[in-house]
Design an enzyme around this catalytic site. Structure first.
Site, PDB file in Angstrom:
ATOM      1  N   CYS A  77       6.904  83.964  11.622  1.00 44.16           N
ATOM      2  CA  CYS A  77       8.136  84.278  10.916  1.00 44.16           C
ATOM      3  C   CYS A  77       7.925  83.803   9.478  1.00 44.16           C
ATOM      4  O   CYS A  77       7.705  82.619   9.255  1.00 44.16           O
ATOM      5  CB  CYS A  77       9.318  83.541  11.557  1.00 44.16           C
ATOM      6  N   LYS A 118     -11.761  58.888  39.391  1.00 44.36           N
ATOM      7  CA  LYS A 118     -11.683  58.934  37.932  1.00 44.36           C
ATOM      8  C   LYS A 118     -10.208  59.008  37.554  1.00 44.36           C
ATOM      9  O   LYS A 118      -9.584  60.057  37.635  1.00 44.36           O
ATOM     10  CB  LYS A 118     -12.442  60.140  37.395  1.00 44.36           C
ATOM     11  N   ARG A 124      -9.504  52.456  23.245  1.00 45.87           N
ATOM     12  CA  ARG A 124     -10.902  52.760  22.963  1.00 45.87           C
ATOM     13  C   ARG A 124     -11.124  53.233  21.522  1.00 45.87           C
ATOM     14  O   ARG A 124     -12.110  52.889  20.895  1.00 45.87           O
ATOM     15  CB  ARG A 124     -11.425  53.836  23.914  1.00 45.87           C
TER      16      ARG A 124
HETATM   17 ZN   LIG Z   1      12.534  82.732  11.764  1.00 47.81          ZN
END
Ligand SMILES: [Zn+2]
Length: 693
Positions: free
Chosen positions: A448, A133, A154
């Site tokens: 942050c 595979k 695909r």
């Molecule tokens: Zn920062």
């Protein structure tokens, strides 16, 4: 969770998100195994509650839609994915190969149960073909009378992306077939990097001061999506053939098909074996696994297929996969190495994630230098990491390598645990902890909050804003963004549109000069006219990828309408789930985001809405195309329908208004007849476009 309906919804949303991460952003967050576990849980719930299966459930389709500016590539025969079996670390009864035995002998459930389905027709020993595979990018190639004419990815199994221009650069891909029959043949296989070539390419990139590619599969996908084929030409890609879509004279056995491929000039893996009986097939699966580490390319398992086409036809399909094939996944490749330190990386949205810095180690043929630790819970509670630990890392498929555990060794307990910092490693602002989901106390988010003052976030947001799928500002790359932020010329995207006023400062930047500065300003000016959907992508609205952005643009036709839309209005948009609607609303409710959008508009960014369909045309109508049309390709018909305001979809459902069918139309035509969807030919479709019908 006690409520199965709520759980189903959560699973659908999660799986769709992971699909997007995998297919559109090439940045998977979970392993294939984990994905498959969620997928199976959803399948099981849906089997119990079939009436409540969501239309957008990922169990109903494979992968996701095309994302780039590449042209769509329609698969005349859908490219299905295979059902998976796994090497069992703790088997219940049949040893590690339990799933293979179950597939042949078990109940006819998801894993097949071949013998019980075939009943008295089952031969004494079923013949199988065992193939490695390959961990590459699935591709379909089209040959007309032996000549390569086109190829595509695909995608969602029905429509992928046309990457013919890049495929032509692959040296072992035959441009003309030797001795193939006349007519149209579609050959399927994998495009992948040869590992030696991959390492060589990385060494060259490093020598040029460029970033290393971490992962062969993602790099192959990224290469194939490039618009300029010169890039692909320089990269050592290969194509391995493994199956056919359309074939004018299909052989009676899969093994014969592979022989044909070899004779026509394709590369077929030399590890392919034909075996009589499942025990022999299991032996072949083991033989391939034993060679895994020494192969010149990456594999993550073996594919076992029933050889006789007549038996394949008798076995048919289980929902979306052929019953007669099983992809058997090996255990992920693992190796031990030393944890040198942990880097806390600040993302575009301020989220801080730990990244293990490792003594370089080879895993499954690739050199790994850092690995994901996911979050604080994983790093601290689950793994309990300390600097200097010997750790086990693993790479499964194309997921980012991860640390799975630390090795117990003397002296370890004397070293302190690694802790999250209290301040942002980038700007020093105190970090904020929050719970994304009250029911999951483990999943603390650490961010942050200094969105517009934290260089990592500011640079991340600007880079994202200027990127190709967003505002596509040519020339505004990583280095220049860094310079602009350092020189205090740009903090947020709207600042870019005021750079013209600060041209002198811009010209004065290192390696800039008058001409480059003017080119940059021109590129920024051009970006003012980018379509609304790209603007949505550029702003980094959470959970909004390219397809969702398009849906939003189509539904609201203006940035102001989207900013004003409430959750109910957003939820009413096709293919937008409630969780996505809520996340979008949260983004637009934020004062800072609203102010930034207003600033962009004031600076001249137009967020151009999609053209309204002209009156009296096909607005609101959905079409599906199938078969070969007499005078034009399906792409041409698609363009005509879309120009008239129609929408062209890849699959037939109750929502389809018309099916346009040509010669040799397949299952889509059957489906249309079954659902009572009107079917028309090319002439009738052209008449409808012209407003005559
Ligand atoms: Zn920062």
């Amino acid at each position: 969770m006690s409520d199965p309906i709520a759980r189903m919804n959560v699973l659908v949303d999660e799986l769709l998100r992971h699909n997007r991460l995998y297919h559109e952003q090439n940045a998977p967050e979970i392993s294939d195994l984990e994905y498959d576990r969620l997928f199976r849980e959803l399948e099981a719930l849906e089997a119990q509650l079939p009436l409540l299966v969501r239309a957008d459930s990922p169990t109903r389709k494979v992968g996701s839609a095309p994302v780039s500016e590449l042209q769509p590539f329609v698969h005349a025969v859908p490219m299905l994915s295979l059902q998976n079996g796994y090497h069992k670390a703790e088997p219940a009864w049949g040893g590690p190969w339990e799933d293979l035995l179950e597939w042949e002998r078990g109940k006819p459930d998801r894993l097949g149960g071949l013998r019980r389905v075939l009943g008295a027709d089952a031969p004494e020993a079923i013949a199988y073909v065992v193939e490695p595979k390959l961990d590459g990018l699935a591709m379909e190639l089209v040959y007309q009378d032996g000549a390569f004419v086109a190829g595509g990815t695909r995608g969602d199994g029905t429509v992928g992306e046309d990457v013919s221009h890049n495929l032509r650069t692959i040296q072992n891909l035959p441009k003309r077939l030797t001795g193939a029959p006349a007519g149209r043949i579609t050959v399927r296989g994998e495009v992948l990097f040869d590992l030696a070539g991959f390492e060589r390419m990385n060494a060259e990139r490093e020598a040029r001061g460029e970033k290393r590619f971490e992962n062969p599969r993602n790099s192959a996908a990224g290469t194939m999506r490039q618009l300029d084929p010169r890039l692909a030409k320089d990269r050592p890609l290969q194509f391995f053939a493994h199956s056919a879509g359309e074939h004018p004279e299909p052989p009676a056995r899969h093994s014969e098909l592979l022989e044909q491929f070899r004779a026509w000039g394709f590369t077929v893996s030399p590890l392919v074996r034909r075996c009589e009986g499942i025990d022999a097939a299991i032996e072949a699966v083991k033989v391939i696994e034993a060679q895994r580490a020494d192969l010149p390319y990456e594999i993550d398992g073996a594919v076992v297929k029933v050889d006789e086409v007549a038996l394949q036809e008798a076995l048919g399909f289980v929902t979306r996969s052929p019953r007669w094939a099983l992809a058997f996944k090996y255990l992920p490749a693992q190796v031990r190495t030393r944890l040198n330190s942990v880097l806390f990386s600040v993302g575009r949205t301020g989220q801080v994630t730990p990244v293990a810095q490792l003594e370089p180690a080879r895993v499954g043929g690739v050199t790994v230098r850092n690995a994901s630790l996911h979050n604080e819970h994983q790093m601290r509670r689950v793994l309990g990491l300390r600097v200097g630990d010997t750790v086990t890392i693993q790479r499964a498929g194309d997921v980012i390598p991860e640390v799975v555990g630390a090795v117990d060794e003397p002296g370890r307990e004397d070293r302190p645990f690694i802790e999250y910092p209290n301040e942002c490693p980038d700007c020093g602002h105190p970090l904020v902890r929050s719970l994304a989901d009250e029911s999951k106390p483990d999943m603390v988010q650490i961010r942050c909050p200094n969105s517009f003052g934290c260089p990592a976030q500011v640079e991340g947001a600007l880079r994202h804003f200027a990127s190709r799928l967003a505002m596509d500002i040519e020339g505004l790359g990583e280095k220049l963004v860094e310079q602009l932020v350092a020189a205090d010329l740009a903090k947020r995207p709207s600042d870019l549109y005021r750079l013209a006023e600060k041209k002198a400062q811009l010209v004065a930047l290192e390696r800039m000069g008058e001409t480059s500065a003017q080119n940059l300003l021109d590129a920024i000016e051009v970006s003012k006219g980018r379509p609304l959907e790209r603007g949505l992508m550029a702003l980094g609205v959470p959970m909004v990828g390219e397809s969702t952005a398009k849906e939003l643009a189509r539904a609201f036709r203006g940035m102001d309408a989207i900013v004003a839309a409430d959750v109910a209005a957003l939820d009413a948009v096709p293919n937008i789930a409630l969780t996505t609607a809520t996340a979008i609303r949260g983004f637009f409710e934020d004062e800072g985001n609203r102010a930034e959008i207003a600033a962009l508009q004031a600076a001249g960014v137009r967020f151009v809405p999609p053209a309204a369909p002209a009156a009296g045309t096909l607005a609101g109508k959905t079409f599906v195309l199938t078969g070969t049309l007499p005078t034009m390709g399906r792409e041409e018909m698609k363009a005509k329908l879309e120009a008239a305001g129609g929408k062209v979809s890849g699959s037939v459902s109750k929502k389809t208004d018309y099916v346009v069918a040509g010669a040799e139309a397949g299952s889509k035509l059957d489906k249309a007849v079954e659902l009572g969807v009107p079917v028309m030919d090319e002439a009738a479709a052209l008449a409808l476009i012209a407003g005559e019908a």
